[in-house]
Design an enzyme around this catalytic site. Structure first.
Site, mmCIF file in Angstrom:
data_model
loop_
_atom_site.group_PDB
_atom_site.id
_atom_site.type_symbol
_atom_site.label_atom_id
_atom_site.label_comp_id
_atom_site.label_asym_id
_atom_site.label_seq_id
_atom_site.Cartn_x
_atom_site.Cartn_y
_atom_site.Cartn_z
ATOM 1 N N CYS A 31 15.025 -10.444 38.109
ATOM 2 C CA CYS A 31 16.096 -9.553 37.671
ATOM 3 C C CYS A 31 15.692 -8.083 37.742
ATOM 4 O O CYS A 31 16.508 -7.202 37.508
ATOM 5 C CB CYS A 31 16.489 -9.889 36.232
ATOM 6 S SG CYS A 31 15.142 -9.682 35.032
ATOM 7 N N GLY A 67 7.406 3.837 32.777
ATOM 8 C CA GLY A 67 6.951 3.272 34.037
ATOM 9 C C GLY A 67 5.755 2.349 33.944
ATOM 10 O O GLY A 67 5.379 1.719 34.923
ATOM 11 N N ASP A 87 10.789 -6.655 26.974
ATOM 12 C CA ASP A 87 11.013 -7.311 28.261
ATOM 13 C C ASP A 87 12.037 -8.416 28.066
ATOM 14 O O ASP A 87 12.189 -8.938 26.951
ATOM 15 C CB ASP A 87 9.708 -7.912 28.793
ATOM 16 C CG ASP A 87 9.653 -7.925 30.324
ATOM 17 O OD1 ASP A 87 10.734 -7.948 30.952
ATOM 18 O OD2 ASP A 87 8.549 -7.910 30.877
ATOM 19 N N GLY A 162 15.761 -9.451 15.437
ATOM 20 C CA GLY A 162 16.158 -9.296 16.824
ATOM 21 C C GLY A 162 17.645 -9.075 16.948
ATOM 22 O O GLY A 162 18.292 -8.545 16.048
ATOM 23 N N THR A 164 21.261 -11.050 18.854
ATOM 24 C CA THR A 164 21.858 -12.133 19.629
ATOM 25 C C THR A 164 23.287 -11.749 19.972
ATOM 26 O O THR A 164 24.063 -11.389 19.082
ATOM 27 C CB THR A 164 21.841 -13.456 18.839
ATOM 28 O OG1 THR A 164 20.492 -13.765 18.477
ATOM 29 C CG2 THR A 164 22.397 -14.596 19.670
#
Length: 392
Positions: A31, A67, A87, A162, A164
């Site tokens: 991706c 980067g 990530d 997190g 969702t």
């Protein structure tokens, strides 16, 4: 980690045709936006990056950001640095539990590339496909979450939150954060001429998972069946899945023991892309030359039979949760490779010396005819564990 039984959807009261990988059109870290496009997109973020750092702490402490694998941000107090990465990936295997483990290992790998072995906290980022039925969602997503959680616990950390959301595709990822003293991480910019390049996982995961799906697609399977058997493909797929789920934590610890000068993890840009990115960051005028490519058994032959459509021999084939590419002093590299195989680190795993660091202009290349190292599957000799939560 022991080999698992193949995921059987019917054991979870799902249709036997259910495939997690059908809920995303791209696979794994395939991706990623191409490197050259990414650099252009991030230019505006980079403009004031180091100006702010100089106003904050000057050149007293190292800083790393746009980067690279992680950001390293000096904190205002105590001589500490925040090391953080984020990530996410799309499903690359059909076993939801293993996909959760792979997603977690992939997030943590960026910390490990810095020689960081302790993660203080993780967040989990989930995109739940709105194309899943309610039953599929309620059966599959908890398995993914459990896999992510188990991998985090294996890494000595925990998931504390997190986000969702609903999304057309299943998306799996997270954030890994730790606070370090300067001696707990290794800046990726100190390679010197005479160093050697060591790789800690074989290449070819993307090929293995792709051809495994071709077993159900006769027109594609017919292209490669003369160079590989169904058993070869199954073994390569299992080996790829186990490798992707394996943490790079042991390698990160050994980077300190054997005085590593720089490292990166191999993911969506392929081994050459990541080697080039690492070479650009070096303070010394060096270049990386890759002579050897360790590849999952039979996957090089498959790639060649497909006209090298995967880019495996050219170093551009994406990997998901791949190994660390480490610049080590020549006199330390063989000892690193021997130590990482030691039973005291669990099952023990191979590492390979694949190239050299020479004086140059901060580039990386693969020689015209690299030596292909066929990496035999370890899974063939391991015990098989049942899939958790399955009904018989």
């Amino acid at each position: 980690m022991s080999v698992r039984e193949s995921f059987n959807p019917e054991s979870y009261e799902l249709d036997k045709s259910f495939r997690l990988t059908r809920f995303a059109e791209l696979k794994g870290t395939g991706c990623k936006v191409p490197q050259d496009v990414l650099q252009k997109l991030l230019e505006s973020l980079q403009e004031n990056h180091f100006q702010e750092d100089e106003q904050f702490l000057g050149a007293v402490m190292p800083r790393l950001g746009i980067g690279m694998d992680t950001c390293v941000i000096p904190l205002r107090h105590g001589g500490l640095s925040l090391v953080q990465t984020t990530d996410y990936i799309y499903p690359i295997v059909d076993d939801p539990y293993m996909m959760g483990r792979i997603a977690c290992a992939n997030v943590l790998s960026d910390l490990y590339a810095m020689g960081v072995t302790e993660c203080d906290n993780m967040l989990m980022l989930l995109g739940v496909s709105n194309k899943l039925t309610d039953r599929e969602r309620d059966k599959v997503m908890p398995l993914i979450i459990q896999g992510f959680k188990d991998a985090a616990e294996e890494a000595g950390t925990s998931v504390t939150g997190g986000q969702t959301v609903l999304n057309p595709w299943v998306v799996l990822g997270g954030v890994a954060t730790t606070v370090c003293q300067p001696n707990e991480f290794i800046m990726p910019d100190n390679a010197v001429p005479g160093d050697v390049l060591v790789l800690t996982k074989p290449l070819g995961t993307q090929v293995a998972v792709a051809v495994h799906q071709w077993l159900d697609i006769p027109e594609k399977w017919n292209k490669i069946k003369l160079v590989v058997t169904q058993e070869d493909v199954e073994l390569a797929y299992q080996e790829a899945m186990m490798n992707m789920a394996r943490l790079n934590r042991t390698a990160a610890g050994l980077m300190h023991t054997f005085n590593a000068h720089a490292a990166t993890d191999i993911t969506g840009f392929g081994i050459l892309g990541h080697a080039q990115n690492l070479a650009k960051q070096q303070r010394n005028e060096v270049s990386f030359v890759i002579h050897n490519l360790p590849v999952l058994a039979k996957m090089a032959a498959v790639s060649k039979a497909c006209g090298n459509m995967f880019g495996l021999m050219h170093g551009s084939c994406p990997e998901t949760s791949g190994g660390l590419l480490i610049c080590l002093p020549r006199e330390q590299a063989a000892r690193f490779c021997a130590e990482i195989k030691s039973p005291k680190y669990g099952e023990g795993h191979q590492a390979w010396i694949i190239g050299i660091v020479e004086k140059g202009n901060r580039t990386a290349r693969i020689i015209d005819k690299p030596r292909i190292i066929e990496v035999a599957p370890q899974v063939a000799s391991q015990n098989v564990n049942p899939t958790p939560g399955a009904t018989s």
